[in-house]
Scaffold this motif. Sequence first.
Motif, PDB file in Angstrom:
ATOM      1  N   ASP A  62     -13.103 -39.307  12.170  1.00 37.74           N
ATOM      2  CA  ASP A  62     -13.403 -40.584  11.522  1.00 37.74           C
ATOM      3  C   ASP A  62     -13.430 -40.403  10.005  1.00 37.74           C
ATOM      4  N   LYS A  63     -13.593 -41.513   9.315  1.00 35.62           N
ATOM      5  CA  LYS A  63     -13.564 -41.512   7.846  1.00 35.62           C
ATOM      6  C   LYS A  63     -14.697 -40.657   7.261  1.00 35.62           C
ATOM      7  N   THR A  64     -15.833 -40.628   7.924  1.00 36.67           N
ATOM      8  CA  THR A  64     -16.944 -39.809   7.437  1.00 36.67           C
ATOM      9  C   THR A  64     -16.574 -38.336   7.462  1.00 36.67           C
ATOM     10  N   ALA A  65     -15.948 -37.896   8.524  1.00 31.97           N
ATOM     11  CA  ALA A  65     -15.519 -36.494   8.635  1.00 31.97           C
ATOM     12  C   ALA A  65     -14.395 -36.187   7.645  1.00 31.97           C
ATOM     13  N   MET A  66     -13.539 -37.169   7.394  1.00 32.42           N
ATOM     14  CA  MET A  66     -12.414 -36.962   6.483  1.00 32.42           C
ATOM     15  C   MET A  66     -12.858 -36.916   5.030  1.00 32.42           C
ATOM     16  N   GLY A  67     -13.773 -37.785   4.642  1.00 29.12           N
ATOM     17  CA  GLY A  67     -14.211 -37.829   3.259  1.00 29.12           C
ATOM     18  C   GLY A  67     -13.080 -38.206   2.319  1.00 29.12           C
ATOM     19  N   GLN A  68     -13.184 -37.712   1.091  1.00 23.68           N
ATOM     20  CA  GLN A  68     -12.175 -37.974   0.065  1.00 23.68           C
ATOM     21  C   GLN A  68     -11.498 -36.658  -0.304  1.00 23.68           C
ATOM     22  N   LEU A  69     -10.184 -36.643  -0.217  1.00 22.98           N
ATOM     23  CA  LEU A  69      -9.385 -35.446  -0.466  1.00 22.98           C
ATOM     24  C   LEU A  69      -8.919 -35.402  -1.911  1.00 22.98           C
ATOM     25  N   ARG A  70      -8.910 -34.195  -2.448  1.00 21.95           N
ATOM     26  CA  ARG A  70      -8.312 -33.958  -3.767  1.00 21.95           C
ATOM     27  C   ARG A  70      -7.552 -32.642  -3.715  1.00 21.95           C
ATOM     28  N   PHE A  71      -6.305 -32.680  -4.178  1.00 21.44           N
ATOM     29  CA  PHE A  71      -5.486 -31.478  -4.294  1.00 21.44           C
ATOM     30  C   PHE A  71      -5.409 -31.060  -5.755  1.00 21.44           C
ATOM     31  N   THR A  72      -5.424 -29.760  -5.983  1.00 23.17           N
ATOM     32  CA  THR A  72      -5.140 -29.196  -7.290  1.00 23.17           C
ATOM     33  C   THR A  72      -3.985 -28.229  -7.105  1.00 23.17           C
ATOM     34  N   ILE A  73      -2.874 -28.501  -7.759  1.00 20.47           N
ATOM     35  CA  ILE A  73      -1.711 -27.617  -7.645  1.00 20.47           C
ATOM     36  C   ILE A  73      -1.891 -26.444  -8.597  1.00 20.47           C
TER      37      ILE A  73
END
Length: 141
Positions: free
Chosen positions: A81-92
């Motif tokens: 669910d959205k709670t488990a997913m949270g907010q993603l951020r990638f740093t290349i």
Amino acid sequence: MKRLLLVLLWGALSIAGFAQSGQESVIKQILDQQTASWNKGDLNAFMQTYWKSDSLVFVGKNGVTYGWQNTLDNYKKGYPDKTAMGQLRFTIIRIEYLSNQVYNVIGKWQLTRTIGNLQGHYTLLIRKISGKWLIVQDHSS
């Protein structure tokens, strides 16, 4: 004659460098697309950047997974669910040109979640298949 060869060589290298930099922006767009899909809670859209093949390879903390559908199923199990997913951020960290058809990408990922943040690193092998850049191998830990 030597001067002509040098001019031709310089021109070819300039064009190759330009093509490389153009493709690197496409690679960044793939990661931006993944981030946007993940942050909307849409794993199906997130997976559209992966090669839809039984030959897709995903290496994670639980070992090796083969295949697009198996990878999607694992994501759905791990992030139900959205709670488990949270907010993603990638740093290349690095985009490495391997050939006109293949790039290697190294970076960091971070999930900001109310249930506890997660972070790690990834290595992606991205290949041009039928004119489209797709992730064919993902090692995330």
